[in-house]
Structures are given as structure tokens and as C-alpha cells.
Design an enzyme around this catalytic site. Structure first.
Site, PDB file in Angstrom:
ATOM      1  N   VAL A  85       0.854  -1.193   0.000  1.00  0.00           N
ATOM      2  CA  VAL A  85       0.000   0.000   0.000  1.00  0.00           C
ATOM      3  C   VAL A  85       0.889   1.242   0.000  1.00  0.00           C
ATOM      4  O   VAL A  85       1.342   1.712   1.026  1.00  0.00           O
ATOM      5  CB  VAL A  85      -0.967  -0.007   1.200  1.00  0.00           C
ATOM      6  CG1 VAL A  85      -1.800   1.271   1.224  1.00  0.00           C
ATOM      7  CG2 VAL A  85      -1.892  -1.214   1.114  1.00  0.00           C
ATOM      8  N   HIS A  86       1.189   1.737  -1.196  1.00  0.00           N
ATOM      9  CA  HIS A  86       1.978   2.962  -1.297  1.00  0.00           C
ATOM     10  C   HIS A  86       1.006   4.130  -1.423  1.00  0.00           C
ATOM     11  O   HIS A  86      -0.193   3.985  -1.183  1.00  0.00           O
ATOM     12  CB  HIS A  86       2.973   2.877  -2.466  1.00  0.00           C
ATOM     13  CG  HIS A  86       2.344   2.510  -3.774  1.00  0.00           C
ATOM     14  ND1 HIS A  86       1.954   3.449  -4.681  1.00  0.00           N
ATOM     15  CD2 HIS A  86       2.004   1.312  -4.290  1.00  0.00           C
ATOM     16  CE1 HIS A  86       1.418   2.830  -5.719  1.00  0.00           C
ATOM     17  NE2 HIS A  86       1.436   1.547  -5.508  1.00  0.00           N
ATOM     18  N   ALA A  87       1.509   5.293  -1.811  1.00  0.00           N
ATOM     19  CA  ALA A  87       0.692   6.506  -1.752  1.00  0.00           C
ATOM     20  C   ALA A  87      -0.653   6.393  -2.469  1.00  0.00           C
ATOM     21  O   ALA A  87      -1.687   6.734  -1.914  1.00  0.00           O
ATOM     22  CB  ALA A  87       1.497   7.690  -2.283  1.00  0.00           C
ATOM     23  N   ALA A  98      -3.198   4.001  -0.912  1.00  0.00           N
ATOM     24  CA  ALA A  98      -3.579   4.587   0.385  1.00  0.00           C
ATOM     25  C   ALA A  98      -4.615   5.674   0.158  1.00  0.00           C
ATOM     26  O   ALA A  98      -5.629   5.746   0.858  1.00  0.00           O
ATOM     27  CB  ALA A  98      -2.352   5.160   1.091  1.00  0.00           C
TER      28      ALA A  98
END
Lengths: 90, 317
Positions: A14-16, A19
Site C-alpha cells: 500500500v503505497h501513496a 492509500a
């Protein structure tokens, strides 16, 4: 209160962007929404909180919602995680 | 209990003070988890007394142990070390820069027992080390809030998402105060009277400001605008003004907020347009400093008024 446990399969974790997708979805509901990894509970309406969980592929997460719309939001978020964030919001 | 630590964490300098240790043998064993935070001085054990040998503790070799080992013959060393390492020893630390002999290192490497050397004296090392272990093994909790240091007071700002915690912190930073962590604050109970707050290492000093996105506070405002940890001394809850709710108008009694069973002074600050929250928080910090010095403004005013009422009564009656 509704809870559901999911495992993140997405290779990128879950990166930017994922997210942001989750936060945006959670914001649509008035209830309190949190993501729980181990003993850390993060507010799913805060980008920094979600990023701070450092969710990688294989992480087990509990999605917990409490209040109005709890069933829907847990369903939608679980769907997002299980589909590896490919779909736009349902 | 808090998290588990591995022996390799000793080398990371996670605490405030440098342990000044280096690994000289048994590097294959540094991944072991530490379950027992206590230490043992293995002097008696080396001399052959193996009853009550606490092998699962951290073994500290001081000047005494090192001197004893030096005067042993090679044969005696072989027996002593052989017996010592037949136990599942956790790890060994030599103080005063006393490096053990080759044979000891060979045994340690064979059994994958990490051996460290520190330049510190035994007493100093043990005190620093126990402090560090206490800190790592202390209870902790992750709270959704923003921690800022305002005039030296660590203030944890709590409130629902969207109430303006980050914006308040941003203005405080702009006014010269410091950000510790935004949105996710890890609070540790280091001691029965001390709560230490810090941010997650990956998020460190980043903030999300609606409309701007994610910003790096340290890069924008400079190193003077951030700090890594701060004692939590005041909790301020921001909430939307609720006309049906009674807010504290006097401040005579201190309200408390419990974090890990420790009470921290607590304020509820109602938010509505026209109320400058950062200035209210700044004032709360200064007021908190006065209270720490034993000066309670509300109580003092009340005393003055009571004295005045009394003297008026005497004059009139």
C-alpha cells in the site's frame, strides 16, 4: 461494529496511491473506519496513518468500522484490497 | 509488554545514548530474539560453579572476568570455555575494551553466540544498557493525533479527522514551534511518570495538508522546525463547537487524560470559525509551564476575589 480480516496481495503493497484510494473511500462514510495491523490501529481517513502502517504484500489487515455505513465501507475496502486496487471505487 | 528485540538491535543505536559496542564474534547469532532483559555476571560460572547459571541472560564480562580468563592456562581455558558454551548462552559483552582470547572467540563463532566489546566501564555500561532495554521493552500505544513541542511542552493534539489537527500544527510550526509527529504518534511509557512520544520512522516529519497533499516539514521549514521525540505533557482535544456542551470556563480543576494508565493534563478546545486554535494552544503551553511552577491563574484569581469579598464584608459589617 463490523470487522473483516484481509491479506494484502498486491506486490507493490500500500503505497501513496492505494492509500489515497482507501482514504477517499473511507471519507465517504460518516462512521469511524480503522485499519489494524498487529497491535497498531490506524485511522483509515488519514493518509499519513494508512501510509504509516507500512503495509507490504502479505500483510494481514483487519478492517474495522463502527457507526453509520459500517457494513458497506468494510465491504468496499475489503473488495479494493482483494482486487489489488485495480478497480476504481465500486 | 512492548515489542521483541533482537540482539542485532544493540548495534543500531535506537536509544538516546550510544552504547559504543562493536561485534567481534558470533555474527551468525545476532538475529536471536531477547526474551529476558536481565543481565548476568558470569564470574562464578567461569570459575566452575554452574548452579543457577542464568545462561539465557545477557552475560557481562567486566575487568574481573577478563583478568580471570587471562591467567588461565590453555588447558584450563579449554575446559572452562567448553563448559560455558555447552549452555545455550544468549550473548556476551566485554567492557573496558577487554577483547577475549582467540579460543573464546572460536567457541563463540562455533556456537553462534554474539560477542560484543564496549569501551565503557561495567557500571556505566550496565546503567545505560538497562535504561535502553527498559525503553525498548516499555509499553507503547499508537494514537491518532499530532504531537508538537510548544515552548518546550509536548502537546498531543487529538481530534477527529478533518477537525484541523495538521493545520493547527502547521501554523504552530510557522510560529517557530516544532513538529514531532503528524497523524500517528507512538507513545511509550518509559517510566511510571514519563510518556515519550515519537513518530513512525517512515513517516518522519511528513504531513498531509488538505489541498496541498503530503509535505516534508523538515525540508520546507528547516531542521529547527522538527524533533524526533518529545515527552507528552499535555493533551488537547479539538472538537467542533457543540452549543449543547458545557466547556470549561474557569480552569480551576485540571482534567486528566489517561494514556497507558498514566494521567496527562487534558484540555478540550472547541473549534469554530474565528477561534485561532494555534494561539490558544500556545497559551495553553505557557499556562502549563506556569502550572508546573506551581502557579495556577484561575485559583489565584479566585483567592483574590475571596479575599476582596472578605475585606468588603469586614468594612461594611
Amino acid at each position: 461494529m463490523v470487522e473483516r480480516t484481509v491479506t494484502v496481495q498486491s506486490d507493490a503493497g500500500v503505497h501513496a496511491r492505494p492509500a489515497m484510494m482507501m482514504v477517499r473511500e473511507a471519507m465517504k462514510y460518516p462512521c469511524k473506519v480503522s485499519l489494524i495491523k498487529g497491535d497498531i490501529e490506524a485511522d483509515c481517513k488519514s493518509i499519513m496513518s494508512v501510509l504509516g502502517l507500512a503495509i507490504v504484500s502479505g500483510t494481514k489487515l483487519v478492517i474495522r468500522a463502527d457507526g453509520e455505513g459500517e457494513n458497506e465501507v468494510v465491504g468496499v475496502l475489503a473488495g479494493m484490497i482483494e482486487s489489488n486496487f485495480v478497480m476504481e471505487s465500486v | 509488554m512492548g515489542q521483541k528485540i533482537r540482539i542485532s538491535d544493540f548495534l543500531k543505536n535506537t536509544g538516546r545514548v550510544d552504547l559504543r559496542i562493536r561485534l567481534i564474534a558470533g555474527s551468525a547469532g545476532v538475529g536471536r530474539e531477547i526474551e529476558n532483559v536481565e543481565i548476568n555476571r558470569p564470574g562464578l560460572t567461569l570459575a566452575g560453579f554452574y548452579d543457577f547459571f542464568a545462561y539465557d541472560r545477557i552475560q557481562i564480562f567486566g575487568l574481573g572476568e577478563a583478568a580471570y580468563m587471562k591467567q588461565l592456562s590453555d588447558e584450563e581455558k579449554n575446559t572452562a570455555y567448553g563448559k560455558f558454551f555447552s549452555y545455550d548462552v544468549l550473548c556476551c559483552i566485554f567492557t573496558h575494551d577487554e577483547e577475549p582470547d582467540r579460543l573464546f572467540i572460536d567457541y563463540a563463532n562455533n556456537k553462534n553466540v554474539p560477542v560484543f566489546v564496549t569501551s565503557r566501564s561495567t557500571t556505566r555500561f550496565v546503567s545505560i544498557f538497562t535504561h535502553l532495554l527498559d525503553e525498548v521493552f516499555s509499553q507503547s500505544v499508537t494514537l491518532h493525533g499530532t504531537l508538537v513541542a510548544v515552548y518546550g511542552i509536548g502537546i498531543l493534539i487529538l481530534g477527529k479527522s478533518g477537525v484541523g489537527k495538521s493545520e493547527t500544527a502547521l501554523e504552530l510550526i510557522e510560529r517557530g514551534h516544532r513538529l514531532v509527529a503528524d497523524d500517528m504518534v507512538e507513545v511509550k511509557k518509559i517510566d511510571e511518570s514519563l510518556l515519550m512520544g515519537s513518530g513512525s520512522p517512515i513517516l518522519r516529519h511528513h504531513m498531509e495538508i488538505r489541498g496541498l497533499g503530503i509535505i516534508n516539514v523538515r525540508d520546507i521549514f528547516g531542521i529547527g522546525s522538527v524533533r524526533n521525540r518529545k515527552r507528552v505533557e499535555l493533551v488537547a482535544l479539538l472538537e467542533e463547537w457543540d452549543s449543547a456542551k458545557e466547556y470549561d470556563r474557569l480552569g480551576m480543576e485540571e482534567q486528566m487524560y489517561s494514556i497507558l494508565d498514566l494521567d496527562v493534563p487534558f484540555l478540550t478546545i472547541p473549534v469554530r470559525p474565528g477561534r485561532n486554535i494555534p494561539i490558544i494552544i500556545e497559551t495553553a503551553a505557557l499556562n502549563q509551564r506556569l502550572k508546573k511552577m506551581g502557579i495556577y491563574s484561575a485559583r489565584e484569581l479566585d483567592e483574590k476575589i475571596q479575599n476582596w469579598i472578605r475585606s468588603e464584608k469586614e468594612l461594611n459589617g
